[in-house]
Motif scaffolding. Structure first.
Motif, PDB file in Angstrom:
ATOM      1  N   GLU A  12       0.824  -1.204   0.000  1.00  0.00           N
ATOM      2  CA  GLU A  12       0.000   0.000   0.000  1.00  0.00           C
ATOM      3  C   GLU A  12       0.864   1.262   0.000  1.00  0.00           C
ATOM      4  OE1 GLU A  12      -4.113   1.456   2.105  1.00  0.00           O
ATOM      5  OE2 GLU A  12      -2.835   0.051   3.184  1.00  0.00           O
ATOM      6  N   ALA A  13       1.927   1.293   0.786  1.00  0.00           N
ATOM      7  CA  ALA A  13       2.816   2.452   0.829  1.00  0.00           C
ATOM      8  C   ALA A  13       3.491   2.673  -0.520  1.00  0.00           C
ATOM      9  CB  ALA A  13       3.862   2.279   1.929  1.00  0.00           C
ATOM     10  N   LYS A  14       3.993   1.610  -1.128  1.00  0.00           N
ATOM     11  CA  LYS A  14       4.646   1.757  -2.429  1.00  0.00           C
ATOM     12  C   LYS A  14       3.626   2.157  -3.498  1.00  0.00           C
ATOM     13  CE  LYS A  14       8.107  -0.116  -5.464  1.00  0.00           C
ATOM     14  NZ  LYS A  14       9.222  -1.029  -5.600  1.00  0.00           N
ATOM     15  N   ALA A  15       2.419   1.601  -3.406  1.00  0.00           N
ATOM     16  CA  ALA A  15       1.369   1.933  -4.375  1.00  0.00           C
ATOM     17  C   ALA A  15       0.998   3.415  -4.307  1.00  0.00           C
ATOM     18  CB  ALA A  15       0.131   1.072  -4.133  1.00  0.00           C
ATOM     19  N   ARG A  16       1.016   3.993  -3.135  1.00  0.00           N
ATOM     20  CA  ARG A  16       0.664   5.404  -2.972  1.00  0.00           C
ATOM     21  C   ARG A  16       1.782   6.333  -3.437  1.00  0.00           C
ATOM     22  NH1 ARG A  16      -3.985   5.090  -1.388  1.00  0.00           N
ATOM     23  NH2 ARG A  16      -4.855   3.887   0.308  1.00  0.00           N
ATOM     24  N   ASN A  17       3.022   5.817  -3.488  1.00  0.00           N
ATOM     25  CA  ASN A  17       4.169   6.669  -3.783  1.00  0.00           C
ATOM     26  C   ASN A  17       4.812   6.450  -5.146  1.00  0.00           C
ATOM     27  OD1 ASN A  17       4.181   8.076  -1.269  1.00  0.00           O
ATOM     28  ND2 ASN A  17       4.902   6.179  -0.319  1.00  0.00           N
ATOM     29  N   THR A  18       4.349   5.461  -5.908  1.00  0.00           N
ATOM     30  CA  THR A  18       4.917   5.215  -7.241  1.00  0.00           C
ATOM     31  C   THR A  18       3.789   4.986  -8.238  1.00  0.00           C
ATOM     32  OG1 THR A  18       5.116   2.835  -6.833  1.00  0.00           O
ATOM     33  CG2 THR A  18       7.048   4.185  -6.359  1.00  0.00           C
ATOM     34  N   ARG A  19       3.966   5.461  -9.433  1.00  0.00           N
ATOM     35  CA  ARG A  19       2.992   5.262 -10.502  1.00  0.00           C
ATOM     36  C   ARG A  19       3.622   4.423 -11.606  1.00  0.00           C
ATOM     37  NH1 ARG A  19       0.294   6.634  -7.425  1.00  0.00           N
ATOM     38  NH2 ARG A  19      -0.411   4.541  -7.718  1.00  0.00           N
ATOM     39  N   PRO A  20       2.985   3.326 -11.949  1.00  0.00           N
ATOM     40  CA  PRO A  20       3.469   2.560 -13.099  1.00  0.00           C
ATOM     41  C   PRO A  20       3.276   3.373 -14.383  1.00  0.00           C
ATOM     42  CG  PRO A  20       1.776   1.339 -11.882  1.00  0.00           C
ATOM     43  CD  PRO A  20       1.827   2.723 -11.341  1.00  0.00           C
ATOM     44  N   TRP A  21       3.959   2.933 -15.407  1.00  0.00           N
ATOM     45  CA  TRP A  21       3.874   3.600 -16.693  1.00  0.00           C
ATOM     46  C   TRP A  21       2.408   3.731 -17.126  1.00  0.00           C
ATOM     47  CZ3 TRP A  21       2.002   2.503 -21.524  1.00  0.00           C
ATOM     48  CH2 TRP A  21       2.441   3.334 -22.551  1.00  0.00           C
ATOM     49  N   GLY A  22       2.007   4.929 -17.515  1.00  0.00           N
ATOM     50  CA  GLY A  22       0.663   5.164 -18.041  1.00  0.00           C
ATOM     51  C   GLY A  22      -0.398   5.509 -17.013  1.00  0.00           C
ATOM     52  N   TRP A  23      -0.103   5.428 -15.721  1.00  0.00           N
ATOM     53  CA  TRP A  23      -1.086   5.714 -14.680  1.00  0.00           C
ATOM     54  C   TRP A  23      -0.764   7.074 -14.058  1.00  0.00           C
ATOM     55  CZ3 TRP A  23      -5.217   2.596 -13.400  1.00  0.00           C
ATOM     56  CH2 TRP A  23      -5.212   1.322 -13.959  1.00  0.00           C
ATOM     57  N   THR A  24      -1.749   7.947 -13.981  1.00  0.00           N
ATOM     58  CA  THR A  24      -1.529   9.263 -13.382  1.00  0.00           C
ATOM     59  C   THR A  24      -1.900   9.301 -11.907  1.00  0.00           C
ATOM     60  OG1 THR A  24      -3.719   9.982 -14.113  1.00  0.00           O
ATOM     61  CG2 THR A  24      -1.833  10.468 -15.576  1.00  0.00           C
ATOM     62  N   SER A  25      -2.749   8.384 -11.488  1.00  0.00           N
ATOM     63  CA  SER A  25      -3.144   8.330 -10.078  1.00  0.00           C
ATOM     64  C   SER A  25      -3.546   6.909  -9.718  1.00  0.00           C
ATOM     65  CB  SER A  25      -4.302   9.296  -9.804  1.00  0.00           C
ATOM     66  OG  SER A  25      -5.451   8.900 -10.531  1.00  0.00           O
ATOM     67  N   LEU A  26      -3.597   6.659  -8.424  1.00  0.00           N
ATOM     68  CA  LEU A  26      -4.021   5.358  -7.926  1.00  0.00           C
ATOM     69  C   LEU A  26      -5.546   5.318  -7.906  1.00  0.00           C
ATOM     70  CD1 LEU A  26      -3.182   2.638  -6.627  1.00  0.00           C
ATOM     71  CD2 LEU A  26      -3.319   3.780  -4.409  1.00  0.00           C
ATOM     72  N   PRO A  27      -6.166   4.393  -8.631  1.00  0.00           N
ATOM     73  CA  PRO A  27      -7.630   4.294  -8.615  1.00  0.00           C
ATOM     74  C   PRO A  27      -8.146   3.890  -7.237  1.00  0.00           C
ATOM     75  CG  PRO A  27      -6.694   2.991 -10.412  1.00  0.00           C
ATOM     76  CD  PRO A  27      -5.567   3.415  -9.532  1.00  0.00           C
ATOM     77  N   ALA A  28      -9.372   4.228  -6.974  1.00  0.00           N
ATOM     78  CA  ALA A  28     -10.020   3.811  -5.721  1.00  0.00           C
ATOM     79  C   ALA A  28     -10.149   2.289  -5.719  1.00  0.00           C
ATOM     80  CB  ALA A  28     -11.401   4.449  -5.609  1.00  0.00           C
ATOM     81  N   PRO A  29     -10.170   1.690  -4.541  1.00  0.00           N
ATOM     82  CA  PRO A  29     -10.406   0.240  -4.458  1.00  0.00           C
ATOM     83  C   PRO A  29     -11.805  -0.115  -4.973  1.00  0.00           C
ATOM     84  CG  PRO A  29      -9.570   1.102  -2.368  1.00  0.00           C
ATOM     85  CD  PRO A  29      -9.907   2.285  -3.224  1.00  0.00           C
ATOM     86  N   VAL A  30     -11.987  -1.373  -5.312  1.00  0.00           N
ATOM     87  CA  VAL A  30     -13.312  -1.848  -5.709  1.00  0.00           C
ATOM     88  C   VAL A  30     -14.117  -2.136  -4.447  1.00  0.00           C
ATOM     89  CG1 VAL A  30     -12.458  -2.853  -7.863  1.00  0.00           C
ATOM     90  CG2 VAL A  30     -12.695  -4.312  -5.846  1.00  0.00           C
ATOM     91  N   ASP A  31     -15.422  -2.249  -4.607  1.00  0.00           N
ATOM     92  CA  ASP A  31     -16.262  -2.622  -3.465  1.00  0.00           C
ATOM     93  C   ASP A  31     -16.567  -4.127  -3.545  1.00  0.00           C
ATOM     94  OD1 ASP A  31     -18.260  -2.877  -5.434  1.00  0.00           O
ATOM     95  OD2 ASP A  31     -19.189  -0.978  -4.911  1.00  0.00           O
ATOM     96  N   ALA A  32     -17.161  -4.646  -2.504  1.00  0.00           N
ATOM     97  CA  ALA A  32     -17.450  -6.081  -2.423  1.00  0.00           C
ATOM     98  C   ALA A  32     -18.373  -6.537  -3.550  1.00  0.00           C
ATOM     99  CB  ALA A  32     -18.049  -6.427  -1.060  1.00  0.00           C
ATOM    100  N   ALA A  33     -19.305  -5.683  -3.971  1.00  0.00           N
ATOM    101  CA  ALA A  33     -20.218  -6.050  -5.055  1.00  0.00           C
ATOM    102  C   ALA A  33     -19.461  -6.214  -6.375  1.00  0.00           C
ATOM    103  CB  ALA A  33     -21.326  -5.006  -5.191  1.00  0.00           C
TER     104      ALA A  33
END
Length: 188
Positions: A12-33
């Motif tokens: 989670e920490a690395k996901a918040r601080n690094t963006r893979p190629w082509g991604w400008t932001s971290l998307p919100a998590p999905v919900d259970a549905a």
């Protein structure tokens, strides 16, 4: 804190601080549905750790290279989503028997050049496989990338994956279950 929880915290920490190629932001998590819809479409459950990544960290957009694929919906950049890509791969394997796609092997990350990191959702340890079709031989297109999703995530957060510049010489072993998992079911 358990090892499992420590790993999720590091991811989670690395996901918040690094963006893979082509991604400008971290998307919100999905919900259970959304997770339930994905599993219904697949016909099998996601391994618990993979489900937690989508439910807790984000709907793709983190991880090595191009990052984890979104679960159901493609992002604006046009990368495929995991579930539709799996279903398309299974369908194309039915129409081209030379390139069958193994049941339960979900593509989770696109490496480019038709290569995917995939999780074997039917294996108890959630083995991560590399699909590398570029040599042109389906018998030599599947490799064990990591013995488990846990190991694959650790390699990413620790910077020790084969895709890291200093580790490009690491060799992967072929996936021995490819033919078993793609063999047609014989009628009794």
């Amino acid at each position: 804190m358990t090892e499992h929880e420590q790993l999720l915290t590091r991811v989670e920490a690395k996901a918040r601080n690094t963006r893979p190629w082509g991604w400008t932001s971290l998307p919100a998590p999905v919900d259970a549905a959304t997770l339930a819809r994905a599993e219904a479409a697949l016909g099998f459950r996601l391994p618990p750790l993979l489900a937690e990544l989508y439910l807790r960290i984000g709907d793709g957009g983190f991880g090595p290279e191009y990052g984890l694929l979104p679960l159901l919906d493609s992002p604006p950049a046009g990368e495929p989503a995991a579930v539709p890509q799996y279903l398309a791969n299974r369908e194309s394997g039915r129409s081209d028997p030379d390139w069958p796609w193994p049941e339960g092997v979900l593509p989770i990350s696109h490496w480019g050049c038709a290569m995917y990191a995939c999780v074997d959702c039917l294996a108890p340890e959630a083995t991560v496989l590399l699909f590398e079709p570029n040599p042109g031989d389906p018998e030599r297109a599947w490799f064990v990338d990591a013995p488990s999703l846990t190991d694959w995530l650790r390699a990413w957060v620790d910077g020790t994956g084969w895709y890291e510049e200093m580790n490009e010489e690491l060799e992967m072993v072929p996936w021995p279950d490819f033919r078993i998992r793609t063999a047609p079911v014989q009628a009794p």
